[in-house]
Design a protein around this motif. Structure first.
Motif, mmCIF file in Angstrom:
data_model
loop_
_atom_site.group_PDB
_atom_site.id
_atom_site.type_symbol
_atom_site.label_atom_id
_atom_site.label_comp_id
_atom_site.label_asym_id
_atom_site.label_seq_id
_atom_site.Cartn_x
_atom_site.Cartn_y
_atom_site.Cartn_z
ATOM 1 N N THR A 78 0.867 -1.323 0.005
ATOM 2 C CA THR A 78 -0.097 -0.082 0.068
ATOM 3 C C THR A 78 0.918 1.095 -0.016
ATOM 4 O O THR A 78 2.107 1.260 0.526
ATOM 5 C CB THR A 78 -0.904 -0.014 1.316
ATOM 6 O OG1 THR A 78 -0.071 0.145 2.434
ATOM 7 C CG2 THR A 78 -1.703 -1.309 1.251
ATOM 8 N N PRO A 79 0.209 2.396 -0.574
ATOM 9 C CA PRO A 79 1.073 3.491 -0.493
ATOM 10 C C PRO A 79 1.698 4.121 0.997
ATOM 11 O O PRO A 79 0.899 3.969 1.716
ATOM 12 C CB PRO A 79 0.196 4.555 -1.025
ATOM 13 C CG PRO A 79 -0.731 4.061 -1.749
ATOM 14 C CD PRO A 79 -0.804 2.782 -1.055
ATOM 15 N N GLY A 80 2.830 4.496 1.046
ATOM 16 C CA GLY A 80 3.530 4.883 2.316
ATOM 17 C C GLY A 80 3.483 6.421 2.507
ATOM 18 O O GLY A 80 2.911 7.146 1.494
ATOM 19 N N ALA A 81 3.978 6.824 3.381
ATOM 20 C CA ALA A 81 3.986 8.306 3.893
ATOM 21 C C ALA A 81 4.901 9.089 2.716
ATOM 22 O O ALA A 81 4.458 10.182 2.351
ATOM 23 C CB ALA A 81 4.769 8.885 5.250
ATOM 24 N N GLY A 82 5.837 8.263 2.091
ATOM 25 C CA GLY A 82 6.537 8.928 1.047
ATOM 26 C C GLY A 82 5.964 9.306 -0.059
ATOM 27 O O GLY A 82 6.124 10.166 -0.880
ATOM 28 N N SER A 83 4.966 8.138 -0.402
ATOM 29 C CA SER A 83 4.053 8.673 -1.735
ATOM 30 C C SER A 83 3.416 9.800 -1.503
ATOM 31 O O SER A 83 3.164 10.575 -2.360
ATOM 32 C CB SER A 83 3.112 7.397 -1.975
ATOM 33 O OG SER A 83 4.112 6.129 -2.341
ATOM 34 N N LEU A 84 2.708 9.826 -0.241
ATOM 35 C CA LEU A 84 1.860 11.176 0.032
ATOM 36 C C LEU A 84 2.765 12.284 -0.083
ATOM 37 O O LEU A 84 2.292 13.526 -0.744
ATOM 38 C CB LEU A 84 1.224 11.005 1.188
ATOM 39 C CG LEU A 84 0.275 9.651 1.306
ATOM 40 C CD1 LEU A 84 -0.298 9.757 2.957
ATOM 41 C CD2 LEU A 84 -0.794 9.610 0.476
ATOM 42 N N GLY A 85 3.943 12.356 0.618
ATOM 43 C CA GLY A 85 4.872 13.278 0.546
ATOM 44 C C GLY A 85 5.309 13.676 -0.899
ATOM 45 O O GLY A 85 5.571 14.908 -1.040
#
Length: 269
Positions: free
Chosen positions: A158-165
């Motif tokens: 699943t997408p992690g914090a870095g993807s949102l960042g």
């Protein structure tokens, strides 16, 4: 391992996979406790509180206390509180991040924040991105708890914090201050917690690009365990990508325990 007095130990991929303990993890921690080797569990996970991390470990049979846990949320809160005590902070994250910021004496607000701190946020949406853009363009400093692009789950990645960042950085045009591994900020926070210098500390982890790179960046010794992300087949690719090599390589946690408690780590005599 001469001059090493304490350890910073990664969690997912090093001591467990999801909800499953890695063989030898309980024995490693038990031996470190018996030998009175100082250590901390260090994780990029920003969603859980130290209490929740300790409970997760205990449920798998790994002895853990909340005060032995260092998260990227705790390090982010410490970083901001040191830079600007009592700062106004907007949050895009979950319980672990919110608790850490509040306990650091920071003021969580959506009105003219001085910092935007973002971690994993499973409620993140277009409105979240729009607010982050507004805050950053209004002068807020962007802080990212950890750059992990992907997270393992029971149903796959699943997408992690870095993807949102990455979305926030693309929209704002501003690179965030990165706290978690491979940044040295989390490791410096952890070594300060241990009361040791980086040179007196060894990082134990399974990921060359995060754990080992963070250890090297912070000036720590490094121990790679072949229990997770890094394998013999992909090691050279990871070394090339990370630009670092570990000081020691252990096939499993039993070998790691032998290394860490019989080859010079203080308190393991």
């Amino acid at each position: 391992m001469e001059h090493v007095k304490g350890l910073l130990i990664d969690l997912d991929g090093t001591l467990y996979h999801g909800k499953n303990i890695i063989e030898g993890a309980d024995a490693l921690i038990r031996k470190l406790r018996e030998k009175k080797v100082p250590y901390l569990f260090v994780t990029n996970n920003s969603s859980r509180t130290p209490q929740q991390v300790a409970e997760h470990l205990a449920a798998m049979g790994i002895s853990a206390l909340p005060e032995e846990v260092c998260t990227s949320s705790l390090a982010a809160a410490s970083y901001i509180a040191h830079e600007t005590p009592g700062a106004k902070v907007a949050i895009l994250g979950e319980e672990g991040l919110e608790q850490a910021l509040l306990e650091a004496g920071l003021d969580i607000t959506e009105e003219q924040p001085q910092y935007v701190v973002q971690g994993i946020d499973r409620s993140f949406n277009y409105s979240s991105l729009t607010k982050a853009l507004k805050w950053i363009h209004g002068g807020a400093i962007s802080v990212l708890t950890n750059p992990d692009l992907l997270l393992p789950s029971d149903t796959g990645l699943t997408p992690g914090a870095g993807s949102l960042g990455a979305a926030i950085e693309a929209a704002s045009g501003v690179k965030p201050v990165i706290i978690g591994k491979p940044s040295s900020i989390l490791m410096k926070y952890a070594t300060d917690r241990l009361g040791l210098s980086p040179a007196e500390t060894a990082v134990v982890g399974d990921n060359l690009r995060t754990d080992i790179a963070a250890g090297v960046n912070a000036g720590c010794r490094t121990v790679l365990v072949m229990t997770g992300i890094t394998t013999h087949d992909n090691m050279e690719d990871h070394i090339t990508a990370a630009g670092v090599r570990p000081d020691y390589i252990c096939e499993d946690l039993y070998e790691a325990a032998e290394l860490l408690c019989s080859s010079g780590v203080n308190h393991c005599d």
